[in-house]
Design a protein around this motif. Structure first.
Motif, mmCIF file in Angstrom:
data_model
loop_
_atom_site.group_PDB
_atom_site.id
_atom_site.type_symbol
_atom_site.label_atom_id
_atom_site.label_comp_id
_atom_site.label_asym_id
_atom_site.label_seq_id
_atom_site.Cartn_x
_atom_site.Cartn_y
_atom_site.Cartn_z
ATOM 1 N N UNK A 28 0.698 -1.219 -0.099
ATOM 2 C CA UNK A 28 -0.092 -0.092 -0.126
ATOM 3 C C UNK A 28 0.695 1.387 -0.101
ATOM 4 N N UNK A 29 1.902 1.151 0.974
ATOM 5 C CA UNK A 29 2.744 2.288 0.822
ATOM 6 C C UNK A 29 3.606 2.781 -0.343
ATOM 7 N N UNK A 30 4.035 1.579 -1.225
ATOM 8 C CA UNK A 30 4.787 1.904 -2.410
ATOM 9 C C UNK A 30 3.547 2.207 -3.497
ATOM 10 N N UNK A 31 2.488 1.747 -3.254
ATOM 11 C CA UNK A 31 1.292 2.033 -4.374
ATOM 12 C C UNK A 31 1.093 3.688 -4.479
ATOM 13 N N UNK A 32 0.856 4.049 -3.029
ATOM 14 C CA UNK A 32 0.401 5.159 -2.724
ATOM 15 C C UNK A 32 1.611 6.398 -3.112
ATOM 16 N N UNK A 33 2.988 6.024 -2.846
ATOM 17 C CA UNK A 33 4.147 6.793 -3.429
ATOM 18 C C UNK A 33 3.995 6.688 -4.892
ATOM 19 N N UNK A 34 4.008 5.912 -5.254
ATOM 20 C CA UNK A 34 3.840 5.613 -6.734
ATOM 21 C C UNK A 34 2.930 6.685 -7.674
ATOM 22 N N UNK A 35 1.717 6.644 -6.980
ATOM 23 C CA UNK A 35 0.636 7.362 -7.398
ATOM 24 C C UNK A 35 1.100 8.734 -7.345
ATOM 25 N N UNK A 36 1.604 9.316 -6.231
ATOM 26 C CA UNK A 36 1.895 10.611 -5.798
ATOM 27 C C UNK A 36 3.141 11.164 -6.975
ATOM 28 N N UNK A 37 4.024 10.014 -7.213
ATOM 29 C CA UNK A 37 5.019 10.398 -8.083
ATOM 30 C C UNK A 37 4.705 10.500 -9.527
ATOM 31 N N UNK A 81 -7.624 14.042 -18.751
ATOM 32 C CA UNK A 81 -8.978 14.027 -17.938
ATOM 33 C C UNK A 81 -9.211 12.908 -17.779
ATOM 34 N N UNK A 82 -8.623 11.774 -18.336
ATOM 35 C CA UNK A 82 -9.182 10.337 -18.031
ATOM 36 C C UNK A 82 -8.607 9.757 -16.584
ATOM 37 N N UNK A 83 -8.707 8.505 -16.335
ATOM 38 C CA UNK A 83 -8.555 8.097 -15.009
ATOM 39 C C UNK A 83 -7.089 8.293 -14.925
ATOM 40 N N UNK A 84 -6.542 8.531 -13.645
ATOM 41 C CA UNK A 84 -4.992 9.056 -13.720
ATOM 42 C C UNK A 84 -4.296 7.941 -13.964
ATOM 43 N N UNK A 85 -3.014 8.206 -14.795
ATOM 44 C CA UNK A 85 -2.317 6.898 -15.254
ATOM 45 C C UNK A 85 -1.914 6.216 -14.148
ATOM 46 N N UNK A 86 -1.736 6.684 -12.872
ATOM 47 C CA UNK A 86 -1.193 5.641 -11.945
ATOM 48 C C UNK A 86 -2.196 4.680 -11.468
ATOM 49 N N UNK A 87 -3.387 5.052 -11.484
ATOM 50 C CA UNK A 87 -4.337 4.045 -11.230
ATOM 51 C C UNK A 87 -4.435 3.012 -12.229
ATOM 52 N N UNK A 88 -4.440 3.405 -13.591
ATOM 53 C CA UNK A 88 -4.666 2.528 -14.452
ATOM 54 C C UNK A 88 -3.180 1.450 -14.449
ATOM 55 N N UNK A 115 8.841 1.791 -14.300
ATOM 56 C CA UNK A 115 8.475 2.958 -14.904
ATOM 57 C C UNK A 115 8.947 4.297 -14.352
ATOM 58 N N UNK A 116 9.382 4.294 -12.897
ATOM 59 C CA UNK A 116 10.088 5.452 -12.620
ATOM 60 C C UNK A 116 11.316 6.069 -13.432
ATOM 61 N N UNK A 136 12.347 0.665 -3.230
ATOM 62 C CA UNK A 136 11.459 1.369 -4.100
ATOM 63 C C UNK A 136 10.956 2.407 -3.278
ATOM 64 N N UNK A 137 10.300 1.977 -2.057
ATOM 65 C CA UNK A 137 9.697 3.091 -1.225
ATOM 66 C C UNK A 137 10.882 4.228 -0.954
ATOM 67 N N UNK A 138 12.233 3.896 -0.595
ATOM 68 C CA UNK A 138 13.233 4.779 -0.349
ATOM 69 C C UNK A 138 13.310 5.664 -1.701
ATOM 70 N N UNK A 139 13.576 5.194 -2.766
ATOM 71 C CA UNK A 139 13.933 5.879 -4.077
ATOM 72 C C UNK A 139 12.702 6.762 -4.395
ATOM 73 N N UNK A 140 11.407 6.340 -4.222
ATOM 74 C CA UNK A 140 10.005 7.030 -4.520
ATOM 75 C C UNK A 140 10.281 8.347 -3.643
ATOM 76 N N UNK A 141 10.356 8.241 -2.349
ATOM 77 C CA UNK A 141 10.541 9.308 -1.487
ATOM 78 C C UNK A 141 11.392 10.463 -1.796
ATOM 79 N N UNK A 142 12.729 9.873 -2.349
ATOM 80 C CA UNK A 142 13.841 10.597 -2.714
ATOM 81 C C UNK A 142 13.424 11.442 -3.926
ATOM 82 N N UNK A 143 12.984 10.617 -4.960
ATOM 83 C CA UNK A 143 12.569 11.349 -6.149
ATOM 84 C C UNK A 143 11.328 12.344 -5.921
#
Length: 264
Positions: free
Chosen positions: A161-170, A183-190, A209-210, A233-240
């Motif tokens: 869940x944490x990585x999924x949320x971070x990836x969505x924000x990223x 305007x379509x469904x957010x790409x991260x959600x897809x 993808x990142x 990936x959690x650490x990398x996404x937070x850094x990015x």
């Protein structure tokens, strides 16, 4: 001695389950595709993709030094011959491997490598099925083992869940900065919906993808445990995300979260 497979060096690694389209135009790799087409029907057609550590003409230097030592097979799924004799192909990432030796020869003209296959490490939560199967067969699993499995499963779910949320924000942050959001469904959600319920697939989606450096991606490919890959990936996404929010710019040209391209 390991298995001998053909190699296709690229500027960035390929990950299991990731779609990789390629335009094959260089003569030696045209030969590679023709050789794969000659493989008898029913046998798997694949080649190994390895990241280039330095330079481009890896045959002119020591290939073992020019290439990273962990790669992934590309399974051939579709081939479209081109009028100029080249090919457009679609592949999907298959199995990870480690290079043991690189073979350079005049025939065939492309690189080949002796490889050993890398297995995914079995984590406690993945072993839960064995415990459940034992109970179903009339066995009595150790209560402590069951507790460890339950805790491991729960912690993995939190990590996913944490990585999924971070990836969505990223993805949202990159799309906002590049103006490529729609305007379509957010790409991260897809993207996340495709790998729902599969932590391993999620880890490879994020890795491919990142907009990470080749070194970061290569380290993620070399990691054999899904849990550790997700933690990294959690650490990398937070850094990015920190860099995106601080600098207000993406670190590299956005390629619409696509897989690696061909440099043949």
């Amino acid at each position: 001695m390991g298995d001998l497979i053909p190699l296709f060096p690229l500027g960035t690694p390929l990950f299991p389950g990731v779609v990789l389209p390629l335009h094959v135009f260089e003569p030696r790799y045209r030969r590679l595709i023709r050789d794969l087409l000659a493989v008898p029907e029913g046998q798997e057609r694949f080649f190994g993709v390895v990241g280039i550590r330095q330079g481009w003409e890896v045959e002119r230097v020591a290939p073992a030094e020019a290439l990273y030592d962990v790669g992934c097979t590309a399974r051939l799924k579709a081939i479209r011959p081109q009028p100029d004799g080249g090919f457009r192909i679609v592949t999907v990432g298959g199995d990870r491997f480690r290079l043991l030796d690189v073979v350079v020869a005049e025939d065939p003209p492309y690189l080949r490598a002796e490889v050993e296959w890398l297995a995914e490490e079995e984590a406690a939560e993945e072993a839960a099925g064995d415990q459940e199967g034992l109970a179903a067969d009339g066995g009595v699993p150790d209560p402590d083992d069951a507790l460890v499995t339950a805790v491991a499963r729960g912690s993995l779910e939190v990590l996913v869940r944490g990585v999924g949320n971070l990836f969505g924000r990223y993805v949202a942050a990159v799309s906002s900065l590049t103006g490529e959001g729609g305007d379509d469904e957010p790409e991260a959600e897809q993207l996340l919906s495709v790998v729902a319920g599969d932590p391993r697939a999620l880890s490879y989606l994020v890795a491919s993808s990142a907009l990470l450096t080749t070194e970061d991606r290569q380290a993620l490919l070399a990691e054999s445990a899904t849990r550790r890959r997700l933690r990294a990936e959690s650490r990398l996404l937070r850094r990015e995300l920190t860099l995106l929010e601080t600098l207000g710019a993406v670190p590299a040209p956005l390629q619409r979260f696509a897989g690696p391209g061909s440099v043949n």
